[in-house]
Design an enzyme around this catalytic site. Structure first.
Site, PDB file in Angstrom:
ATOM      1  N   ASP A 174       0.837  -1.205   0.000  1.00  7.07           N
ATOM      2  CA  ASP A 174       0.000   0.000   0.000  1.00  7.07           C
ATOM      3  C   ASP A 174       0.869   1.250   0.000  1.00  7.07           C
ATOM      4  OD1 ASP A 174      -2.314   1.558   0.141  1.00  7.07           O
ATOM      5  OD2 ASP A 174      -2.261   1.606   2.318  1.00  7.07           O
ATOM      6  N   ARG A 219      -9.631   9.831 -13.461  1.00  5.82           N
ATOM      7  CA  ARG A 219      -9.058  10.032 -12.127  1.00  5.82           C
ATOM      8  C   ARG A 219      -8.404   8.762 -11.587  1.00  5.82           C
ATOM      9  NH1 ARG A 219     -13.738  10.814  -8.910  1.00  5.82           N
ATOM     10  NH2 ARG A 219     -12.295  10.976  -7.190  1.00  5.82           N
ATOM     11  N   LYS A 220      -8.540   7.661 -12.304  1.00  3.95           N
ATOM     12  CA  LYS A 220      -8.048   6.382 -11.783  1.00  3.95           C
ATOM     13  C   LYS A 220      -6.601   6.117 -12.197  1.00  3.95           C
ATOM     14  CE  LYS A 220     -12.647   4.268 -11.907  1.00  3.95           C
ATOM     15  NZ  LYS A 220     -13.502   3.257 -12.560  1.00  3.95           N
TER      16      LYS A 220
END
Lengths: 254, 254
Positions: A174, A219-220
């Site tokens: 992450d 936006r991804k």
């Protein structure tokens, strides 16, 4: 479905909870704090914010083993700072600094007691004992849009006996993929992590985590990454991450 | 593709790296340590292994807030121990104990220095300061094959300012789903985690994590879970986990 909004911190690329209309667009921001493509720009800005220069955890300490130091020196030699005025090696890496605290006034749009605010620390840097938990440094190569992270897993990250906890690996994934996504354009929030565990990582060992941009779609940002042995011969973990870039105007909608 | 094998610890349900022929079957065991459906059986066995009774981190301490205590008391009232000799409430929950160390001789099949072995601690229990990081307790309901975990997120788990790090949430999800899978039959290893972050979790808050068994297919266990506010009204995170059960004979193939 409006959520509270994290306050905006000039020069930083991560925010708290954000308002989204559709469930797939609601996200969790993780550890994308203090991310910038220019370390020197950030280092100039930090003393004004913190009052004094905070410790940069991405620099070598006495706990770093031989493999950690070898890889660190490798990427550092290819970093912008080192190669300035020297021969161009064809690779332009930038080391990203890493700190253990957010701003004291950072509430992320939610009420927090003064005690929690003052004590809050970044999850991956919450133990100061060198070598005990997460020892890592991230390098970014802007021309290829990829990241490389050297990660040495300390004895406090145990899951199965003698091996690194799956949650600790997820935390590093992450951190790297989120950092990568935020470096590409704007602040981002994590929307999805899909992690395949292939072979366990022995406690105390050093691994290489490399991430690449797979796709941008509005936006991804789709980022994938691989956790391998430092020579790349053994695959430990594969993962993909979906992140949403956040505009400043979006942040201001409260 | 044979990997080193974790040694077998009688009475425990988690092991280190294991040999698998195909990449999708190679897995990462995370935090499935000290899992058993019978706390009392385990508590009888532990003193013989540890020499003295270790601290059970799943019991209340002074840092637990009102929501944490309310939910703990709710499930505890419905636990086997409490309901013995009393009226049957129709629900039979069992609290699972939780410790911060593996056995001293646990090497997981890999060489570890004596220093690392002696210092190793379970990732989710590596900070002793009450309330600073992961405060949680897991309950298991055998008749419905589901788990419920109450989780209070401490100030050392920060990601975005004022919110819990995505990696810390992933760690809790791995812990609950892995525990759940291991309770169903045999020791398990995590093969995949797929996590959708829907809305951030404010630092210091308490959430409920519930897991259910979706499917069993040979050695595979498919577990899904949801992280919600304690009253269930707000969804924070959804996830699925794939786990592989491991037979003892499998473990012995080195």
């Amino acid at each position: 479905m409006t959520r509270s909004v994290g306050r905006i911190f000039s020069g930083f690329r991560c925010f708290g909870s954000l308002p989204f209309g559709n469930p797939p667009l609601k996200t969790q921001c993780s550890s994308v704090l203090f991310r910038t493509t220019s370390e020197r720009t950030l280092m100039h800005a930090l003393p004004k914010i913190f009052g004094r220069k905070p410790r940069d955890f991405s620099l070598p300490n006495s706990s770093w083993g031989k493999e950690m130091m070898q890889l660190y020196n490798h990427y550092n030699r290819l970093s912008k700072e080192t190669t300035e005025g020297q021969e161009d090696h064809g690779e332009q890496w930038t080391r990203l600094p890493s700190y253990n605290r957010t701003l004291k006034y950072a509430t992320g749009g939610v009420y927090l007691s003064k005690i929690i605010q003052s004590k809050a620390r970044l999850f991956t840097r919450n133990i100061r004992d060198p070598g005990a938990s997460f020892e890592y440094v991230i390098f970014f190569r802007q021309d290829k849009l990829k990241c490389a992270c050297i990660f040495q897993a300390g004895h406090l990250l145990e899951g199965a006996p003698g091996h690194v906890h799956g949650g600790a690996i997820a935390t590093m994934i992450d951190t790297i993929t989120g950092t990568h996504a935020s470096l590409l354009s704007a602040p981002v929030m994590t929307a999805n992590l899909n992690i395949n565990y292939r072979s366990p990582i022995p406690l105390g060992s050093t691994v290489l985590i490399e991430s690449i941009l797979d796709k941008e779609d509005g936006r991804k940002r789709y980022i994938s990454c691989r956790v391998t042995s430092t020579d790349g011969s053994k695959l430990h973990t594969e993962a993909t991450g979906l992140f949403l870039s956040i505009s400043v105007s979006h942040l201001l909608k409260r």
